[in-house]
Design a protein around this motif. Structure first.
Motif, PDB file in Angstrom:
ATOM      1  N   ASN A 369       6.981  -2.078   3.369  1.00  0.00           N
ATOM      2  CA  ASN A 369       7.235  -2.932   2.210  1.00  0.00           C
ATOM      3  C   ASN A 369       8.723  -2.875   1.867  1.00  0.00           C
ATOM      4  N   ALA A 370       9.444  -3.931   2.288  1.00  0.00           N
ATOM      5  CA  ALA A 370      10.910  -3.941   2.162  1.00  0.00           C
ATOM      6  C   ALA A 370      11.359  -3.782   0.709  1.00  0.00           C
ATOM      7  N   ASP A 371      10.648  -4.419  -0.205  1.00  0.00           N
ATOM      8  CA  ASP A 371      11.111  -4.449  -1.603  1.00  0.00           C
ATOM      9  C   ASP A 371      10.908  -3.124  -2.322  1.00  0.00           C
ATOM     10  N   SER A 372       9.797  -2.440  -2.006  1.00  0.00           N
ATOM     11  CA  SER A 372       9.516  -1.219  -2.766  1.00  0.00           C
ATOM     12  C   SER A 372      10.095   0.036  -2.120  1.00  0.00           C
ATOM     13  N   LEU A 373      10.656  -0.097  -0.907  1.00  0.00           N
ATOM     14  CA  LEU A 373      11.224   1.084  -0.241  1.00  0.00           C
ATOM     15  C   LEU A 373      12.366   1.663  -1.077  1.00  0.00           C
TER      16      LEU A 373
END
Ligand SMILES: [Zn+2]
Length: 481
Positions: A369-373
């Motif tokens: 998950n790119a956004d929550s990393l």
């Protein structure tokens, strides 16, 4: 730039074969008809069957996709000059390569010849025996890019070939036949409807995508048409451009398949199962099969350096010695695709991924998950200080290999973890330094780092300053062949 092919699926298979008494029989007959025409076009069955040896000299440009000094296109182009030589009945295959790119210079050869199979390094002047030579797997890539050999293999395996239909690509009409080689996914072959020459082939790798091969500029040599150019595309993007500069048919491989006696014999390449080395108190190098991670016990938490393949198994091994401390940080050395494979594993551990600012986008793309990393970016350096340990993360770039390179440095123990700049072979002498290593050594001096142990993302062997000095001073062997 992604190329756009205009493909028209004419679907003659459906229309032309509709109403046939037995679809499979008609399909098989059609495939055989196309194969027979292709064999004729590629020199005829006598020539193709009599093909005993084939030697091709080529010059290749490869696009360093996700492996360039910068994180985004345009990609660096690497050059390679080499020879592929095959003796079919004797099951002998030789491939030589003189290449440079990405801060690496190499001149090597692989000889697959039964018990006399070797990996040769002409910079270091070494010959390592290959313990388990695999003729089919090693020669497969050459067969797949050489129409004459592909047609021969297709003809041998005609019983499992099938007609896929006809289609138009960029205004040219092709018959398409599919078949499987002994290893790898099925291949679709595109034969020009008028000349019956092979111009395109494709393979689909699940989870990876489409590999397309293009064969053009045919010229007849010794009665067999051979393509003077070959291009490879990955998911529509150019990946490799090759010029075949010379071809020899049914000439002995001769010197190509023999090992010069002046090369130094080094131990054979051994299997490298997962192992765990405790380098210093609370510092482990864990890995196998060419990829390694450093784990550091910081007191309350674990710091991990390196994002290569197999991070979950390496974490499992760490858990045998440190069961309860969370992995708080996972440091990505740089943006190359084989060094961000571990991002999802650190993400699953709830760790913060540390990366050079310029590599943040690549690291996020590698995450589940790119956004929550959680990403912490480094512009120059960052110090992690706990009651028990000081650890420095330093961007020592630019180097010949990458514009930014994060290393993890433990000043008290003199331990430094890096990737792609100074990996020692498992056995044998320290090879002469490549540009990548030279610029790494310069960066260490510039940063005034006092290192006694080098840990590498690609080596189980721990190096010392003596080894680095030996690499910088080693003379090139560079025999001509
Ligand atoms: Zn790299």
């Amino acid at each position: 730039m992604k190329r756009i092919l205009s493909v028209t699926l004419a679907c003659t298979l459906a229309s032309g074969l509709a109403g046939a008494e037995n679809f499979t029989q008609v399909n098989t007959d059609k495939a055989r008809e196309i194969i027979a025409a292709a064999v004729e076009a590629h020199g005829g069955s006598a020539l193709i069957d009599d093909l005993q040896t084939l030697i091709i000299e080529h010059e290749t440009v490869t696009y360093a996709v996700d492996q360039s000094r910068a994180a985004e296109p345009p990609w660096d182009k690497n050059k390679d000059v080499g020879i592929d030589a095959l003796d079919i009945d004797a099951s002998v295959f030789v491939t030589t390569s003189e290449n440079n790119g990405g801060g690496f210079e190499a001149r090597n050869a692989t000889i697959i010849n039964g018990d006399e199979s070797y990996q040769l390094d002409y910079r270091a002047g070494t010959a390592a025996k290959i313990a388990e030579p695999d003729f089919a797997t090693t020669s497969g890539p050459f067969v797949r890019v050489t129409p004459g050999l592909l047609i021969r293999t297709l003809n041998d395996r005609a019983a499992n070939a099938y007609y896929l239909g006809d289609t138009e690509v960029d205004g040219v009409s092709y018959d398409v036949v599919g078949f499987s080689m002994t290893v790898g996914p099925a291949i679709s072959l595109y034969f020009h409807k008028k000349t019956h020459l092979l111009h395109r082939s494709e393979r689909v790798f699940p989870g990876f995508g489409l590999v397309e091969y293009e064969f053009n500029d045919y010229k007849v040599a010794d009665g067999i048409p051979f393509n003077q150019t070959f291009n490879l595309f990955l998911n529509g993007y150019p990946n490799l451009e090759r010029k075949n500069v010379a071809m020899k048919i049914n000439k002995p491989l001769g010197d190509l398949a023999t090992v010069e006696p002046t090369l130094m014999s080094v131990a054979e390449v051994q299997p490298d199962p997962l192992s765990r080395q405790e380098i210093a108190d609370g510092v482990w190098l864990i890995g196998g099969n060419g990829t390694y991670v450093m784990f550091v016990d910081m007191g309350d938490y674990i710091f991990a350096a390196g994002g290569t393949a197999g991070i979950p198994e390496r974490i499992d091994s760490l858990r045998e010695v440190v069961a309860d401390k969370p992995i708080r940080y996972g440091m990505m050395t740089h943006h190359h695709f084989d060094h961000v494979l571990g991002v999802p594993a650190y993400e699953a551990e709830g760790a913060t991924v540390i990366a050079a600012t310029a590599h943040e986008a690549v690291v996020r793309r590698a995450a589940a998950n790119a956004d929550s990393l959680n990403v912490e970016t480094i512009d120059d350096r960052k110090v992690l200080q706990t009651d028990t340990r000081r650890l420095e993360i330093i961007d020592i770039g630019p180097t010949a290999h990458t514009e930014h390179l994060l290393v993890a440095y433990l000043p008290e123990a003199g331990i430094l973890f890096e990737a792609d700049h100074f990996a020692l072979p498992a056995e044998g002498p320290v090879p002469p330094a490549v540009s990548s290593t030279k610029t790494f050594a310069t960066a260490l001096t510039r940063q005034e780092l006092d290192v006694s142990k080098f840990l590498s993302a690609h080596s189980a062997r721990v190096g010392g300053m003596d080894d680095l000095r030996a690499a910088l001073e080693a003379k090139l062997y560079q025999a001509e062949r």
